[in-house]
Scaffold this motif. Structure first.
Motif, PDB file in Angstrom:
ATOM      1  N   VAL A 129       0.853  -1.211   0.000  1.00 41.46           N
ATOM      2  CA  VAL A 129       0.000   0.000   0.000  1.00 41.46           C
ATOM      3  C   VAL A 129       0.881   1.251   0.000  1.00 41.46           C
ATOM      4  O   VAL A 129       0.624   2.208  -0.724  1.00 41.46           O
ATOM      5  N   THR A 130       1.956   1.207   0.782  1.00 43.60           N
ATOM      6  CA  THR A 130       2.808   2.398   0.921  1.00 43.60           C
ATOM      7  C   THR A 130       3.669   2.658  -0.319  1.00 43.60           C
ATOM      8  O   THR A 130       4.346   3.676  -0.405  1.00 43.60           O
ATOM      9  N   ASP A 131       3.629   1.777  -1.284  1.00 38.85           N
ATOM     10  CA  ASP A 131       4.375   2.019  -2.526  1.00 38.85           C
ATOM     11  C   ASP A 131       3.502   2.706  -3.588  1.00 38.85           C
ATOM     12  O   ASP A 131       3.954   2.974  -4.692  1.00 38.85           O
ATOM     13  N   GLN A 132       2.240   2.912  -3.245  1.00 38.55           N
ATOM     14  CA  GLN A 132       1.334   3.467  -4.255  1.00 38.55           C
ATOM     15  C   GLN A 132       1.088   4.958  -4.017  1.00 38.55           C
ATOM     16  O   GLN A 132       0.721   5.359  -2.914  1.00 38.55           O
ATOM     17  N   SER A 133       1.267   5.731  -5.074  1.00 39.88           N
ATOM     18  CA  SER A 133       1.115   7.183  -4.903  1.00 39.88           C
ATOM     19  C   SER A 133      -0.309   7.551  -4.490  1.00 39.88           C
ATOM     20  O   SER A 133      -0.533   8.514  -3.754  1.00 39.88           O
ATOM     21  N   LEU A 134      -1.290   6.732  -4.940  1.00 39.17           N
ATOM     22  CA  LEU A 134      -2.687   7.040  -4.599  1.00 39.17           C
ATOM     23  C   LEU A 134      -2.895   7.070  -3.082  1.00 39.17           C
ATOM     24  O   LEU A 134      -3.681   7.862  -2.555  1.00 39.17           O
ATOM     25  N   PHE A 135      -2.152   6.204  -2.380  1.00 37.91           N
ATOM     26  CA  PHE A 135      -2.274   6.150  -0.929  1.00 37.91           C
ATOM     27  C   PHE A 135      -1.904   7.502  -0.299  1.00 37.91           C
ATOM     28  O   PHE A 135      -2.568   7.991   0.611  1.00 37.91           O
ATOM     29  N   TYR A 136      -0.857   8.117  -0.839  1.00 41.72           N
ATOM     30  CA  TYR A 136      -0.418   9.393  -0.256  1.00 41.72           C
ATOM     31  C   TYR A 136      -1.406  10.526  -0.574  1.00 41.72           C
ATOM     32  O   TYR A 136      -1.636  11.420   0.219  1.00 41.72           O
ATOM     33  N   ILE A 137      -2.001  10.405  -1.764  1.00 43.89           N
ATOM     34  CA  ILE A 137      -3.018  11.420  -2.115  1.00 43.89           C
ATOM     35  C   ILE A 137      -4.203  11.293  -1.144  1.00 43.89           C
ATOM     36  O   ILE A 137      -4.710  12.266  -0.605  1.00 43.89           O
ATOM     37  N   ALA A 138      -4.602  10.036  -0.880  1.00 48.17           N
ATOM     38  CA  ALA A 138      -5.727   9.799   0.026  1.00 48.17           C
ATOM     39  C   ALA A 138      -5.410  10.299   1.435  1.00 48.17           C
ATOM     40  O   ALA A 138      -6.235  10.940   2.098  1.00 48.17           O
ATOM     41  N   LEU A 139      -4.182  10.038   1.840  1.00 48.63           N
ATOM     42  CA  LEU A 139      -3.754  10.468   3.177  1.00 48.63           C
ATOM     43  C   LEU A 139      -3.816  12.003   3.296  1.00 48.63           C
ATOM     44  O   LEU A 139      -4.309  12.554   4.281  1.00 48.63           O
ATOM     45  N   THR A 140      -3.326  12.663   2.238  1.00 43.63           N
ATOM     46  CA  THR A 140      -3.343  14.136   2.238  1.00 43.63           C
ATOM     47  C   THR A 140      -4.780  14.643   2.288  1.00 43.63           C
ATOM     48  O   THR A 140      -5.090  15.599   3.006  1.00 43.63           O
ATOM     49  N   ALA A 141      -5.672  13.981   1.544  1.00 42.78           N
ATOM     50  CA  ALA A 141      -7.072  14.420   1.537  1.00 42.78           C
ATOM     51  C   ALA A 141      -7.659  14.325   2.935  1.00 42.78           C
ATOM     52  O   ALA A 141      -8.384  15.217   3.385  1.00 42.78           O
ATOM     53  N   MET A 142      -7.314  13.277   3.672  1.00 42.91           N
ATOM     54  CA  MET A 142      -7.861  13.116   5.022  1.00 42.91           C
ATOM     55  C   MET A 142      -7.257  14.144   5.990  1.00 42.91           C
ATOM     56  O   MET A 142      -7.947  14.688   6.831  1.00 42.91           O
ATOM     57  N   MET A 143      -5.978  14.423   5.805  1.00 43.03           N
ATOM     58  CA  MET A 143      -5.348  15.404   6.706  1.00 43.03           C
ATOM     59  C   MET A 143      -5.883  16.803   6.423  1.00 43.03           C
ATOM     60  O   MET A 143      -6.108  17.609   7.306  1.00 43.03           O
ATOM     61  N   LYS A 144      -6.134  17.063   5.148  1.00 40.73           N
ATOM     62  CA  LYS A 144      -6.657  18.375   4.738  1.00 40.73           C
ATOM     63  C   LYS A 144      -7.972  18.647   5.470  1.00 40.73           C
ATOM     64  O   LYS A 144      -8.268  19.765   5.858  1.00 40.73           O
ATOM     65  N   CYS A 145      -8.737  17.570   5.654  1.00 40.83           N
ATOM     66  CA  CYS A 145     -10.025  17.721   6.307  1.00 40.83           C
ATOM     67  C   CYS A 145      -9.846  18.285   7.707  1.00 40.83           C
ATOM     68  O   CYS A 145     -10.460  19.289   8.073  1.00 40.83           O
ATOM     69  N   SER A 146      -8.948  17.680   8.504  1.00 45.58           N
ATOM     70  CA  SER A 146      -8.802  18.175   9.876  1.00 45.58           C
ATOM     71  C   SER A 146      -8.203  19.574   9.861  1.00 45.58           C
ATOM     72  O   SER A 146      -8.561  20.436  10.652  1.00 45.58           O
ATOM     73  N   HIS A 147      -7.317  19.823   8.891  1.00 39.72           N
ATOM     74  CA  HIS A 147      -6.699  21.142   8.769  1.00 39.72           C
ATOM     75  C   HIS A 147      -7.780  22.203   8.531  1.00 39.72           C
ATOM     76  O   HIS A 147      -7.847  23.208   9.213  1.00 39.72           O
TER      77      HIS A 147
END
Ligand code: UDP
Ligand code: MG
Length: 308
Positions: free
Chosen positions: A271-289
């Protein structure tokens, strides 16, 4: 007291004697009890010396001085805080507005029960570079505010019930949109009066072409504050929730896919080798931000006043 006339001024020394004399004459002819509040917005041309001397001679002439130039909105706001009259009139100091309009404006507030009456400089004595953009601003502000009966939101000559000026806060460069601020505070009875407009007699305009840029930015911020000022979560909360959901779903999908392929003994990328995972992670962090950074805009503009 019947009337307070609030006058913001920045380097208008030449106009002051004529202006104060004219206002005083109109007041006396109509038997009004009144005060004239001259708010010196950091002038350096000797305007304050004139005010100080004349307020000693006539206690109806009052002065407030800012240590530096804070802008017309700040000057109006401070004048409003001091005003004691039943009806408050604002006018520019440069003799472009006529004090002869005061008695009719007073009647419209006192007897016709308007909360606010805004002047309309139907025949304007200003350069075309000013009048055409001004038409655009007035049109946009009308559409946005729903105050369809006003033609000239930024007219310096206006009349208010005392309660209106005590309830509104004019800050930044918001003097261009006072009727909107008043409506936003619940004052809906807003009228208009065609007023005489005169060419500037002394000095020069204090607002250059940047007025249009600032005016436009203020229009954006006021439209935002009007719609979401008291409920910013309705905008940011929605964006934040959608972004969290999207990020969450994508992450679940990636983890689910990994488990599924592992169970079938197939080779699949981590999972951690896929760029999509990092995009998803950023989207979730953006929410709390977005949610954590959202606050109710604070509408206060304290400033220092050096003398009264
Ligand atoms: N003014 C002020 N502070 C400022 C700029 C203007 O108090 O920073 C006052 C100015 O002295 C005048 C009024 O606001 O009494 C309107 O300004 P001006 O006549 O320059 O504007 P215009 O008529 O060109 O729109
Ligand atoms: Mg002017």
């Amino acid at each position: 007291m019947d009337l307070s006339v609030v006058i913001p001024l920045y380097n208008e020394k030449e106009s002051l004697p004529e202006l104060v004399e004219w206002i005083s004459r109109v007041m006396k002819e109509n038997d009004f009890s009144y005060e004239i509040i001259l708010v010196d917005d950091g002038s350096n041309d000797g305007s304050w010396q004139w005010i100080a001397e004349n307020s000693l001679r006539d206690n109806r002439v009052k002065g407030i001085k800012f240590r530096r130039n804070y802008g017309k909105s700040a000057a109006l706001n401070t004048g409003f805080a001091q005003a004691q009259g039943d009806v408050i009139i604002t006018m520019d100091a440069d003799l472009q507005d006529s004090p002869d309009e005061i008695p009719d404006l007073y009647k419209m507030i006192k007897h016709d029960d308007f909360d606010l009456v805004s002047g309309w400089k139907r025949k304007r004595h200003d350069p075309i570079a000013k009048t055409i953009p001004s038409k655009f601003f007035n049109w946009t502000t009308r559409k946005m505010s729903g105050i369809n009966n006003l033609h000239d939101f930024n007219c310096g000559l206006k009349a208010y019930k005392n309660i209106v000026v005590k309830s509104i806060e004019v800050y930044g460069e918001m003097h261009r949109y006072i009727p909107l601020i008043a409506k936003w505070e619940g004052f809906r009875n807003i009228g208009e009066k065609v007023v005489e407009h005169r060419a500037r007699k002394y000095g020069h305009t204090k607002f250059g072409m940047e007025r249009f840029v600032k005016g436009f930015l203020d229009l954006l911020s006021i439209s935002f504050v009007t719609r979401f000022g008291k409920r910013p979560m309705h905008l940011f909360g929605l964006i934040g929730t959608l972004s969290f959901l999207a990020g969450g779903l994508v992450s679940l999908w990636l983890v689910g896919e990994k488990i599924y392929f592992n169970l079938q003994d197939k080779v699949v990328r981590n999972v951690t080798d896929q760029s999509l995972f990092y995009i998803a992670l950023t989207a979730m962090m953006k929410c709390s931000h977005v949610i954590l950074r959202t606050e109710i805009p604070i509408r206060s503009n304290k400033r220092s006043i050096s003398e009264f």
